[in-house]
Design a protein around this motif. Structure first.
Motif, PDB file in Angstrom:
ATOM      1  N   LYS A  81      85.307  47.314  11.987  1.00 21.02           N
ATOM      2  CA  LYS A  81      86.235  46.192  12.421  1.00 21.02           C
ATOM      3  C   LYS A  81      87.370  46.774  12.512  1.00 21.02           C
ATOM      4  N   ARG A  82      87.847  47.731  11.550  1.00 15.62           N
ATOM      5  CA  ARG A  82      89.180  48.230  11.658  1.00 15.62           C
ATOM      6  C   ARG A  82      89.200  49.097  12.737  1.00 15.62           C
ATOM      7  N   LEU A  83      88.139  49.751  13.152  1.00  9.50           N
ATOM      8  CA  LEU A  83      88.463  50.391  14.635  1.00  9.50           C
ATOM      9  C   LEU A  83      88.031  49.795  15.795  1.00  9.50           C
ATOM     10  N   GLY A  84      88.036  48.601  15.563  1.00  9.31           N
ATOM     11  CA  GLY A  84      87.843  47.793  16.832  1.00  9.31           C
ATOM     12  C   GLY A  84      86.628  47.430  17.348  1.00  9.31           C
ATOM     13  N   PHE A  85      85.731  47.419  16.457  1.00 12.72           N
ATOM     14  CA  PHE A  85      84.216  47.265  16.931  1.00 12.72           C
ATOM     15  C   PHE A  85      83.860  45.682  16.648  1.00 12.72           C
ATOM     16  N   SER A  86      83.193  44.985  17.416  1.00 14.43           N
ATOM     17  CA  SER A  86      82.958  43.608  17.206  1.00 14.43           C
ATOM     18  C   SER A  86      81.609  43.771  16.340  1.00 14.43           C
ATOM     19  N   LEU A  87      81.253  42.672  15.711  1.00 16.57           N
ATOM     20  CA  LEU A  87      80.251  42.613  14.791  1.00 16.57           C
ATOM     21  C   LEU A  87      78.865  42.789  15.571  1.00 16.57           C
ATOM     22  N   ALA A  88      78.836  42.287  16.743  1.00 14.51           N
ATOM     23  CA  ALA A  88      77.730  42.503  17.420  1.00 14.51           C
ATOM     24  C   ALA A  88      77.308  44.125  17.838  1.00 14.51           C
ATOM     25  N   GLU A  89      78.774  44.584  18.264  1.00 17.22           N
ATOM     26  CA  GLU A  89      78.443  46.046  18.496  1.00 17.22           C
ATOM     27  C   GLU A  89      77.791  46.874  17.261  1.00 17.22           C
ATOM     28  N   THR A  90      78.541  46.293  16.236  1.00 14.29           N
ATOM     29  CA  THR A  90      78.217  47.232  14.910  1.00 14.29           C
ATOM     30  C   THR A  90      76.593  46.800  14.477  1.00 14.29           C
ATOM     31  N   GLU A  91      76.265  45.716  14.850  1.00 18.59           N
ATOM     32  CA  GLU A  91      75.045  45.287  14.405  1.00 18.59           C
ATOM     33  C   GLU A  91      73.920  46.085  15.180  1.00 18.59           C
ATOM     34  N   GLN A  92      74.159  46.263  16.594  1.00 22.12           N
ATOM     35  CA  GLN A  92      73.300  46.739  17.578  1.00 22.12           C
ATOM     36  C   GLN A  92      73.326  48.247  17.232  1.00 22.12           C
ATOM     37  N   MET A  93      74.230  49.041  16.773  1.00 24.09           N
ATOM     38  CA  MET A  93      74.315  50.332  16.597  1.00 24.09           C
ATOM     39  C   MET A  93      73.553  50.730  15.348  1.00 24.09           C
ATOM     40  N   PHE A  94      73.840  49.697  14.393  1.00 24.88           N
ATOM     41  CA  PHE A  94      73.081  49.852  13.266  1.00 24.88           C
ATOM     42  C   PHE A  94      71.398  49.966  13.388  1.00 24.88           C
ATOM     43  N   CYS A  95      71.243  48.757  14.123  1.00 20.95           N
ATOM     44  CA  CYS A  95      69.771  48.566  14.246  1.00 20.95           C
ATOM     45  C   CYS A  95      68.914  49.580  15.084  1.00 20.95           C
ATOM     46  N   ASN A  96      69.662  50.252  15.970  1.00 19.60           N
ATOM     47  CA  ASN A  96      69.351  51.142  16.888  1.00 19.60           C
ATOM     48  C   ASN A  96      68.959  52.535  15.873  1.00 19.60           C
ATOM     49  N   LEU A  97      70.002  52.795  15.117  1.00 16.29           N
ATOM     50  CA  LEU A  97      69.791  53.897  14.243  1.00 16.29           C
ATOM     51  C   LEU A  97      68.671  53.781  13.440  1.00 16.29           C
ATOM     52  N   VAL A  98      68.592  52.601  12.787  1.00 11.98           N
ATOM     53  CA  VAL A  98      67.433  52.320  11.744  1.00 11.98           C
ATOM     54  C   VAL A  98      65.878  52.414  12.628  1.00 11.98           C
ATOM     55  N   ASN A  99      65.803  52.003  13.750  1.00 17.77           N
ATOM     56  CA  ASN A  99      64.607  52.045  14.516  1.00 17.77           C
ATOM     57  C   ASN A  99      64.336  53.551  14.866  1.00 17.77           C
ATOM     58  N   ARG A 100      65.343  54.308  14.960  1.00 15.32           N
ATOM     59  CA  ARG A 100      65.220  55.713  15.388  1.00 15.32           C
ATOM     60  C   ARG A 100      64.823  56.399  14.157  1.00 15.32           C
ATOM     61  N   LEU A 101      65.271  55.978  12.914  1.00 22.74           N
ATOM     62  CA  LEU A 101      65.011  56.592  11.757  1.00 22.74           C
ATOM     63  C   LEU A 101      63.312  56.330  11.289  1.00 22.74           C
ATOM     64  N   LYS A 102      63.079  54.998  11.681  1.00 25.74           N
ATOM     65  CA  LYS A 102      61.804  54.476  11.269  1.00 25.74           C
ATOM     66  C   LYS A 102      60.588  55.582  12.166  1.00 25.74           C
ATOM     67  N   LYS A 103      61.115  55.530  13.400  1.00 26.70           N
ATOM     68  CA  LYS A 103      60.107  56.434  14.321  1.00 26.70           C
ATOM     69  C   LYS A 103      59.997  57.909  13.705  1.00 26.70           C
ATOM     70  N   ASP A 104      61.111  58.555  13.474  1.00 24.87           N
ATOM     71  CA  ASP A 104      61.238  59.884  13.153  1.00 24.87           C
ATOM     72  C   ASP A 104      60.378  60.109  11.843  1.00 24.87           C
ATOM     73  N   SER A 105      60.662  59.318  10.958  1.00 25.73           N
ATOM     74  CA  SER A 105      59.743  59.433   9.746  1.00 25.73           C
ATOM     75  C   SER A 105      58.431  58.998   9.885  1.00 25.73           C
ATOM     76  N   GLY A 106      57.872  58.168  10.859  1.00 31.61           N
ATOM     77  CA  GLY A 106      56.551  57.845  10.999  1.00 31.61           C
ATOM     78  C   GLY A 106      55.825  59.128  11.938  1.00 31.61           C
ATOM     79  N   SER A 107      56.535  59.647  12.984  1.00 34.16           N
ATOM     80  CA  SER A 107      56.011  60.800  13.560  1.00 34.16           C
ATOM     81  C   SER A 107      55.889  62.168  12.836  1.00 34.16           C
ATOM     82  N   SER A 108      56.335  62.356  11.608  1.00 36.96           N
ATOM     83  CA  SER A 108      56.128  63.481  10.896  1.00 36.96           C
ATOM     84  C   SER A 108      54.663  63.468  10.527  1.00 36.96           C
TER      85      SER A 108
END
Lengths: 136, 136
Positions: free
Chosen positions: A109-136
């Motif tokens: 928030k301090r850097l100017g990101f909205s809560l929605a932006e933050t949420e989306q970025m986090f969820c994207n990251l988590v989904n990516r990490l889930k995929k990577d751990s599963g594909s190994s």
DNA sequence: CATACAATGATACATTGATACAATTTGAAA
DNA sequence: TTTCAAATTGTATCAATGTATCATTGTATG
């Protein structure tokens, strides 16, 4: 003159080598032969002395690192930490996951990101990490 | 007084030093503390402050240079560049936020929390914040 | 005997450090 | 003003160090 540590291993004791190394370092810190700031031999140096594979030494170092007793840094070496640091680590472990999450959102928030932006970025990251751990 | 940047490095976080430097500079640009035209400390100055090898700082600068965020010139120094276009600025913002999210997940993992726990905690927090903002 | 599992070894890799080098600036001398 | 040596700055290369991954060994356990 490579006899620097004077470690005595017992290959027949049944106690794993890496555990013997961990115990010996612990003893030397408690006894004062090893003091905060001291650099330990590199994993390869100590492995050479002890006639052991350096991965075994690395395993011992990793255990001590996770316990907050030493600090191992890739490319630098390993050092004895202040006892305070171990306590500080203990206190840090008391930090809740909620605190971490709040810090994350606050900083975003301090850097100017909205809560929605933050949420989306986090969820994207988590989904990516889930995929990577599963594909190994 | 050589405390010019106020950078805080965590040598035990597991995140490489050069990456921490990259992230911090990105954040300061995104947050407006660093602006186009500003000169960064020389690789040796910053290395002295951070107590790291100057090659490590140089590596961070090179990464930012290749990303078109700063301009490093042999013999001259390094300067913050103007964002080429809105798209470049958007990209910087996105990467900054992504770094922030990665730091969060990494720290949570270091403290022993699973990815699922971290995700749930974050979502709970977000939902709570959404409600609060709506009820005001 | 076969299987599972922990410990150790081999190998490739990423990060950091040391050192020599090239480009640019600076400043004094001509 | 011009010139040029020294200082300053980033670059390139290689060595040193810990990390990650998988293979091998040995040892219980069925």
């Amino acid at each position: 003159m490579s006899e620097r540590t004077g470690f005595q291993l017992d290959f027949r004791s049944g106690e794993p080598i890496y555990e013997q190394i961990v115990d010996e370092i612990r003893r030397r810190i408690t006894g004062g032969q090893l003091r905060p700031g001291d650099q330990l031999p590199t994993v390869r140096q100590m492995a050479l002395e002890l006639r052991v594979n350096f991965n075994t030494v690395a395993r011992a170092y990793r255990i001590l690192d996770e316990a907050g007793i030493i600090s191992t840094q890739q490319g630098r070496g390993t050092y004895i930490l202040e006892a305070d640091d171990a306590q500080a680590m203990q206190r840090l472990r008391a930090v809740t996951l909620e605190d971490l999450a709040e810090d994350f959102v606050r900083e975003a928030k301090r850097l100017g990101f909205s809560l929605a932006e933050t949420e989306q970025m986090f969820c994207n990251l988590v989904n990516r990490l889930k995929k990577d751990s599963g594909s190994s």
